[in-house]
Motif scaffolding. Structure first.
Motif, short mmCIF file in Angstrom:
data_model
loop_
_atom_site.label_atom_id
_atom_site.label_comp_id
_atom_site.label_asym_id
_atom_site.label_seq_id
_atom_site.Cartn_x
_atom_site.Cartn_y
_atom_site.Cartn_z
N ALA A 131 41.79 32.50 35.41
CA ALA A 131 40.41 31.67 35.80
C ALA A 131 40.15 31.12 34.45
O ALA A 131 39.53 29.88 34.54
CB ALA A 131 39.53 32.72 36.19
N GLU A 147 33.67 36.33 36.47
CA GLU A 147 33.14 36.06 37.84
C GLU A 147 34.47 36.27 38.69
O GLU A 147 34.59 36.68 39.87
CB GLU A 147 33.01 34.57 38.04
CG GLU A 147 32.56 34.27 39.34
CD GLU A 147 32.10 32.75 39.25
OE1 GLU A 147 30.84 32.57 39.50
OE2 GLU A 147 32.94 31.89 39.30
N ALA A 148 35.73 36.16 38.01
CA ALA A 148 36.93 36.25 38.92
C ALA A 148 37.41 37.62 39.02
O ALA A 148 38.14 37.63 40.25
CB ALA A 148 37.84 35.15 38.31
N CYS A 149 37.14 38.37 38.16
CA CYS A 149 37.71 39.87 38.14
C CYS A 149 37.54 40.39 39.60
O CYS A 149 36.68 40.67 40.31
CB CYS A 149 37.14 40.34 37.16
SG CYS A 149 37.73 42.12 37.23
N PRO A 150 38.70 40.64 40.24
CA PRO A 150 38.75 41.08 41.67
C PRO A 150 38.31 42.69 41.76
O PRO A 150 37.92 42.94 42.74
CB PRO A 150 40.10 41.02 42.19
CG PRO A 150 40.91 40.70 41.09
CD PRO A 150 40.32 40.24 40.02
N ASP A 203 37.43 29.74 43.22
CA ASP A 203 37.18 30.92 42.95
C ASP A 203 37.02 31.52 44.02
O ASP A 203 37.11 31.29 45.17
CB ASP A 203 36.21 31.16 41.83
CG ASP A 203 34.92 30.35 42.18
OD1 ASP A 203 34.60 29.93 43.45
OD2 ASP A 203 34.04 30.18 41.24
N ASN A 235 37.29 39.77 49.60
CA ASN A 235 37.61 39.89 48.15
C ASN A 235 36.12 39.81 47.55
O ASN A 235 36.18 39.95 46.24
CB ASN A 235 38.40 38.69 47.77
CG ASN A 235 37.86 37.29 48.31
OD1 ASN A 235 37.58 37.32 49.66
ND2 ASN A 235 37.78 36.16 47.44
N GLY A 254 34.12 37.56 46.15
CA GLY A 254 33.88 36.85 45.07
C GLY A 254 35.10 37.17 44.18
O GLY A 254 35.18 36.30 43.07
N GLY A 255 35.87 38.15 44.10
CA GLY A 255 37.02 38.33 43.21
C GLY A 255 38.40 37.19 43.69
O GLY A 255 38.07 36.79 44.84
N ILE A 256 39.28 37.28 42.96
CA ILE A 256 40.49 36.41 43.23
C ILE A 256 41.41 37.05 42.55
O ILE A 256 41.37 37.79 41.47
CB ILE A 256 40.06 35.12 43.37
CG1 ILE A 256 41.21 33.99 43.81
CG2 ILE A 256 40.14 34.70 41.67
CD1 ILE A 256 40.70 32.66 43.90
N ALA A 298 43.71 31.94 42.10
CA ALA A 298 43.02 31.02 40.98
C ALA A 298 44.02 29.92 40.53
O ALA A 298 43.67 29.18 39.88
CB ALA A 298 42.71 32.07 39.87
N ALA A 331 43.80 41.07 46.70
CA ALA A 331 42.47 40.98 45.98
C ALA A 331 41.42 42.23 46.74
O ALA A 331 40.89 42.84 46.07
CB ALA A 331 41.71 39.75 46.20
N GLN A 362 42.45 45.27 44.68
CA GLN A 362 41.84 45.37 43.53
C GLN A 362 40.47 45.93 43.58
O GLN A 362 39.93 46.57 42.80
CB GLN A 362 41.83 43.91 42.66
CG GLN A 362 43.29 43.16 42.59
CD GLN A 362 44.12 43.71 42.02
OE1 GLN A 362 44.00 44.37 40.73
NE2 GLN A 362 45.29 43.53 42.63
N LEU A 363 39.85 45.35 44.50
CA LEU A 363 38.22 45.48 44.86
C LEU A 363 38.19 47.11 45.02
O LEU A 363 37.37 47.74 44.24
CB LEU A 363 37.97 44.76 45.86
CG LEU A 363 36.55 44.75 46.23
CD1 LEU A 363 35.49 44.29 45.11
CD2 LEU A 363 35.88 44.03 47.42
#
Lengths: 188, 249, 790
Positions: free
Chosen positions: B29, B191-194, C80, C88, C90-92, C97, C227, C230-231
């Motif tokens: 990101a 912001e990108a951290c899943p 994003d 997800n 907001g995560g990715i 990405a 994703a 991960q969350l």
């Protein structure tokens, strides 16, 4: 002829040449050089501010406005023009050009900026206009009432328009107004 | 910011290594957000530019006691008084800490490429452009105008996405606000951290999430003993990670 | 008067003086300084106002909602995560990405291509017009219509309307050979069929689980919906200490999934299922199992119990797996007493089919602890309530085609499997039995690189007259194609993105074109409709739509009619909360309203409250969950009692241990994608220099093993299996078990662009896939290997 005479006349000539050189250099520096340094570009459409203000009753903010995300839309998009000019409103040549070359093929008008800053400069209209309550004309030429779009003078060496604000101007004002002069306030 | 009597701002990041999965989305990101260039061969790591680098750590034990962890390392935005090590050595004032935010800026156009700052940085967070950045023609369309591209011969580094702060302030100003709400300005990596393992906010505001997390007994900073006062704080329940962070073997 | 030296000096002096009093020198100095900062030779990004457009990612089946940032509505500069999207939030992931590197990547195919020379020669793949390309295809299809079964379509995409249109086309055309690329989902769907009587896939309620045992699943490295995993992991870890969910990883390799777990059980390769059965044995014999589930909803418990007592006592399982008896007992107790707890199956990222018994062993463990169809447990992944299309119109040829044997079926019983068996297809295409293949279509797949044990597939292509690729990129399979019909990338096309693998609630994502297609590509859906119409007859009648959009809309009508579910128009939704039977009131009024909102927000979802009612959960002969599968018996699988029960089948890796003393195990990591696209530059850059150095990739070797073999870090070695050999470098690591060397998959591309081409080696080339005789499912977790210095 005596040596003295010779000296005198050449002395006079010398001073004449001096003045000529001086004047010539001033002429070149003040008149010729700016002509050479700047190229003149004309806007793709000779926009008439006066007619839009007076006859169409538009205000400056109808075309030059802040977006919701806080950025400033300096140059209007075609969609703004199309609101009125999907069909020609008058009979001017420029309007005909607008409709045929941009509105109909849905092509954005390549307006030339009068104040394009380098890539690494971040200028916040919001901070200056909304927070510091500066006038647009503090930095930009006042075009209201003008019937022709002023030509844009582009510096051949730097590629930037004539009269863009220089960093020292920014800094001095920031110092006067007690605003941060940290690098990352204005650069990215 | 609310609850911050002093009104002071010290932007900082907290990275919870227990939650971090090592997916490296943060690093990707970052590259995308900041027009970080890439080359066909990026395996010479000393010449590879990654504003947010991911460090590999392991506990050094044999199989199957072996454990590893990845540690994302943005610029740590050192808060050492009166200067971070890097800005102190810059001969041309191309890098400087913004004392209103605590962000350490580096302005590539001003940089003369002497690389003094690179040697001053204890965290390898600064990178030198050994080549002109070059993208396949079509990929130039995916460059963001919010971050200017660099050239060969200058240094660059993570800015905590300061352009996002600039844009966030714009939005606040237009809405008539002087100050930002928590979460309005967040760097791209966070912001990108899943896994939501990265936190960002004002460390000087005792009510902010980052300030609270920074007080955790599991919190540590990299090479704390150097006194560089990084504003990136890590959390980990693993003792071996704490030890590695202070270079205790 | 004469111009002498003095006069000349005066002229110059005057000139200098005048110049100094003019702006010239000062302006020049200033402008030169500005010019020197212009750096005109490197790109200056185009400026313009920014907009965010919601859409759905399609780079893997993970089902993430994404936002694309556009400058001046045309340049996409960032992808994003969509914060409103429940999957997800907001995560990715790193691949998502990097998506723009595919859109703008140099390996995009710009026009249809036709092979004019030798197959495989990229230089003779020549651009042709769409009319010509579709005409070539239609003419061939018309000519081979009498032998319609000779058309085979391989899809790497397992669900959604476009794969369905491909399946529909083959059905209407008269070929039974629509085949999916292999995946763990094949074994899962078969396992669900055997134990629950209905095909379908498991959905795990991970967000509510307090304990998770993963049997070989790379749960944070690409398993399931990446994703989302991960969350979920972040949430498991975010609770304060003492309340953290407990994660146990059962895996041979010291992966990130192993290191990040609370407990890592480093089992003997290939014995994960044995450990699951060992846990089951302790739970049963110590009476920790869920009695109400076992008594009311299960069948064959006694038979299962006898098998467990006989074969899977802690002593025996300890001997098989290398995990101590004490550990097995303690873990079994913990797993049965922690509520809710769930066990995961599916090796690695889920690309390997694996054994159906491995799935059954893990699923039975879930059953024993009462985690089937319960919050925090595992259920059948709910389907999205889409409206059906009209029935396929069958003509004389396609009616005949329905009766033809499938090429991916290897024996009598497999014909009733609800599963594709890809490795059978490879074998049968190679042998031309029971009939030959005339034409192969490849959609969203790159089997020529991504298939483990790839060589037989490439050999099979030589028996096929025409290979057609629908890829947007110059991948290895496309290089071997005779006709290339490039589709737009996912950021340029309309398509549905259905509930990702392993999710417990239904999601319908809508991918919409965020910008104008960069090239003259045609949407595969539109291509099929056009092709069908040109073929006429039943094929044309089966494709009544004017375009793909109307076909998709017809199915979405189903969502509009359902009185439950919402469009994700606000952040922070958690569909797994609310419990069983809870409903979401729709936030749309009509189909048009729903469609507009889907386009704007990109996703519809419902709660996980739709767990099947107990009386309809199982479609087995007993109406219950069957430890002892009557279904297997019913469809004609023959064997002894063990055959119908979950059990551990020891697989002997291919290769003579005398010649090949070590075991080679492939591993997958999130930072190297496993297709169908190749790794993007953003991700390749992040590989450590002990994973990729120059063009060399590394195998992980245990510290002691390396010392015994006289190998040091960075040494160049050859790894050789009976399939072939590859040249790599050595990374000495505590990750690796002493008798195993680990090789990453996903590298070694010969197609795509210079940023990935030639980097590393393709491990798939030397792996041996071993098929189970009864089920036809393949495993390739290990191949015997020898290693020596170059």
């Amino acid at each position: 002829m005596t040596g003295e005479n010779k000296q005198q006349s050449s002395g006079l000539l010398g001073w004449v040449l001096f003045v000529l050189g001086f004047a010539g250099a001033l002429f070149v520096g003040w008149i010729v050089f700016p002509q050479l340094l700047f190229s003149t570009k004309y806007q793709p459409i000779n926009y008439n501010h006066s007619i839009h203000q007076e006859e169409a009753g538009l205000s400056c903010e109808d075309c030059h406005f802040f977006l919701e995300d806080g950025t400033f839309a300096g140059k209007p998009k075609l969609s703004t023009c199309v609101e009125c000019h999907s069909e020609p409103q008058g009979e001017t040549e420029d309007e005909a050009k607008l409709v045929s070359e941009y509105v109909e093929p849905e092509k954005q008008i390549p307006w030339i900026s009068y104040s394009r800053q380098p890539d690494n400069v971040f200028f916040s209209h919001a901070a200056h206009v909304r927070m510091a309550e500066m006038e647009c004309t503090d930095c930009h030429q006042d075009v209201s009432g003008q019937t022709k779009a002023p030509p844009v003078k582009i510096n051949r060496l730097t590629g930037y328009p004539n009269g863009i604000i220089k960093m020292y101007v920014c800094e001095n004002c920031h110092v006067r107004e007690n605003v941060s002069n940290a690098c990352d306030v204005c650069h990215h | 910011m609310s609850g911050n009597e002093s009104g002071k701002i010290r932007y900082g990041m907290v990275i919870d290594l227990d939650k971090c999965t090592g997916c490296m989305t943060c690093a990707v990101a970052c590259q995308q957000e900041n027009n970080v260039p890439f080359r066909e061969d990026e395996t010479k790591k000393v010449r590879s530019i990654t504003w947010l680098e991911v460090f590999y750590l392991d506990n050094g034990k044999p199989y199957p006691e072996h454990r590893k962890a990845y540690l994302p390392r943005p610029c740590l935005q050192c808060d050492a008084d009166p200067h971070p090590p890097c800005t102190f050595v810059c001969p041309v004032n191309a890098t400087q800490r913004d004392e209103e935010t605590g962000l350490v800026a580096h302005i590539p156009v001003r940089c003369i490429g002497c690389r003094y700052c690179i040697s001053a940085c204890s965290y390898h967070a600064r990178y030198f452009n050994w080549w002109d950045p070059k993208w396949p023609k079509a990929m130039e369309e995916m460059l963001t105008p919010d971050v200017s591209t660099r050239m060969r011969g200058v240094v660059e580094k993570c800015t905590f996405c300061v352009h996002r702060l600039q844009l966030a302030k714009d939005k606040a100003f237009v809405e008539g606000r002087q100050e930002l709400e928590e979460g309005e300005y967040v760097p791209a990596c966070v912001e990108a951290c899943p896994a939501k393992a990265m936190y960002f906010g004002n460390l000087a505001d005792s009510h902010s999430e980052v300030a609270k997390l920074a007080k955790s007994p599991e919190a540590f900073r990299l090479l704390e003993k150097l006194g560089t006062e990084p504003k990136v704080i890590y959390l980990s329940s693993q003792e071996w990670i704490h030890k590695l962070a202070d270079n205790v073997v | 008067m004469k111009l002498d030296r003095r006069a000349f000096v005066k002229l110059i002096a005057g000139g200098v003086g005048g110049t100094l009093l003019s702006p010239l020198p000062w302006k020049m100095a200033d402008d030169t300084a500005i010019w020197s900062q212009n750096w005109f030779w490197r790109p200056s990004p185009e400026r313009g106002s920014a907009t965010l457009v919601n859409t759905a990612c399609q780079l893997c089946p993970g089902g993430c909602g994404i936002r694309v940032r556009l400058i001046a509505k045309k340049n996409a500069v960032r992808i994003d995560g969509n914060p409103n999207h429940p999957v997800n939030q907001g995560g990715i992931c790193p691949l998502g990405a990097s998506g723009l590197q595919y859109l703008y990547g140099p390996s995009r195919i710009e026009t249809p291509l036709k092979q004019t020379g030798q197959r495989g020669d990229v230089t003779t793949l020549k651009p042709i017009s769409w009319d010509e390309a579709l005409d070539i295809l239609a003419t061939k299809l018309r000519a081979m219509r009498q032998k319609a079964r000779g058309l085979v379509c391989v899809s790497g995409k397992r669900q959604g309307t476009v794969p369905e249109l491909f399946a529909r086309f083959l059905h209407a055309y008269g070929s039974p050979n629509y085949v999916l690329m292999p995946a763990a989902a094949d074994a899962e769907s078969l396992g669900m069929f055997f134990s629950q009587g209905q095909s379908g896939l498991p959905g795990y309620d991970l967000e509510n689980a307090k304990m998770i045992i993963s049997f070989g699943s790379s749960y944070i490295e690409g398993w399931g919906a990446p994703a989302r995993m991960q969350l979920a992991f972040g949430n498991w870890r975010s609770n304060t200490k003492g309340n953290r969910a407990r994660i146990v990883q059962v895996e041979t390799r010291g992966s990130l999934s192993s290191s990040k777990a609370d407990d890592w059980l480093a089992v003997t390769p290939g014995t994960e299922a044995a450990l699951a059965l060992g846990l089951a044995q302790v739970i049963v014999s110590e009476g920790y199992y869920d009695r109400s589930f076992v008594n009311q909803y299960s069948y064959g418990f006694d038979e299962f119990k006898r098998l467990l007592q006989r074969n899977y006592t802690p002593e025996k399982v300890a001997a098989i797996t290398g995990v101590t008896r004490e550990k097995i007992s303690a873990l079994a107790r913990e797993f049965s007493q922690t509520k809710p707890a769930v066990a995961l199956s599916g090796w690695g990222q889920g690309r390997m089919q694996g054994s159906v018994y491995d799935f059954l062993a893990v699923q039975s463990l879930n059953g024993l602890v009462g985690s089937l169809n319960k919050p925090g447990g595992v259920t059948k992944k709910p389907s999205v309530p889409l409206a059906p299309w009209p029935e396929v119109v069958l003509d004389a040829i396609s009616l005949e085609g329905e009766k033809e044997p499938r090429l991916d079926v290897g024996n009598e019983v497999q014909s009733s499997f609800p599963t594709s068996l890809f490795y059978n297809l490879v074998k049968n295409m190679n042998q031309g039995k029971p009939y030959s293949t005339q034409m192969l279509w490849v959609y969203e797949a790159n089997p020529a690189h991504d298939l483990a044990d790839v060589e037989p597939f490439i050999e099979a292509l030589s028996n096929i007259e025409t290979v057609v690729s629908f890829s947007s990129f110059m991948d290895e399979t496309t290089q071997l194609a005779d006709l290339v019909l490039p589709g737009p990338t996912y950021l340029e096309r309309l398509e549905d993105v259905l509930t990702p693998p392993g999710l417990q609630y239904p999601v319908f994502g809508l991918s919409t074109p965020v910008l104008m297609p960069r090239f003259a590509t045609i949407h595969p859906g539109d291509m099929l409709i056009r092709l069908a119409k040109s073929l006429g007859g039943g094929v044309a009648s089966s494709f009544p739509w004017s375009d793909y959009e109307s076909a998709l809309k017809q199915r979405v009508e189903g969502l509009a009619q359902k009185a439950s579910g919402r469009v994700a128009d606000e952040p922070g939704v958690e569909p797994w909360k609310g419990g069983q039977g809870s409903k979401l009131a729709p936030n749309y009024e009509s189909f048009d309203d729903l469609w507009d909102k889907l386009v704007e927000y990109g996703c519809w979802f419902d709660t996980s409250g739709n767990m099947p009612a107990w009386d309809s959960a199982f479609k087995t002969p007993s109406g219950k969950f069957e430890f002892y599968s009557q279904k297997m018996r019913q469809i004609g699988i023959r064997g002894n009692d063990i055959t119908y029960l979950p059990h551990f089948e020891e697989v002997e890796p291919a290769g003579d241990p005398g010649d090949y003393p070590l075991l080679l195990m492939p591993y997958e990591t999130l930072i190297i994608t496993n297709g169908p696209v190749a790794n993007p530059p953003f991700m390749t850059k992040m590989l450590f220099d002990f994973q990729l150095k120059g063009n060399d990739c590394f195998v992980d070797i245990n510290t002691k093993t390396a010392a015994n073999l006289g190998l040091k870090e960075g040494d160049r070695v050859t790894v050789q299996t009976e399939r072939g050999s590859l040249e790599v470098r050595v990374h000495v690591s505590g990750n690796a078990r002493p008798d195993v060397i680990f090789i990453p998959t996903g590298l070694g591309h010969s197609g795509f662009d210079p940023y990935i081409k030639g980097k590393g080696v393709n491990a798939n080339a030397i792996l041996v896939a071993q098929q189970d005789k009864t089920t036809g499912l393949a495993s390739w977790w290990g191949t015997r290997v020898k290693i020596y210095k170059v």
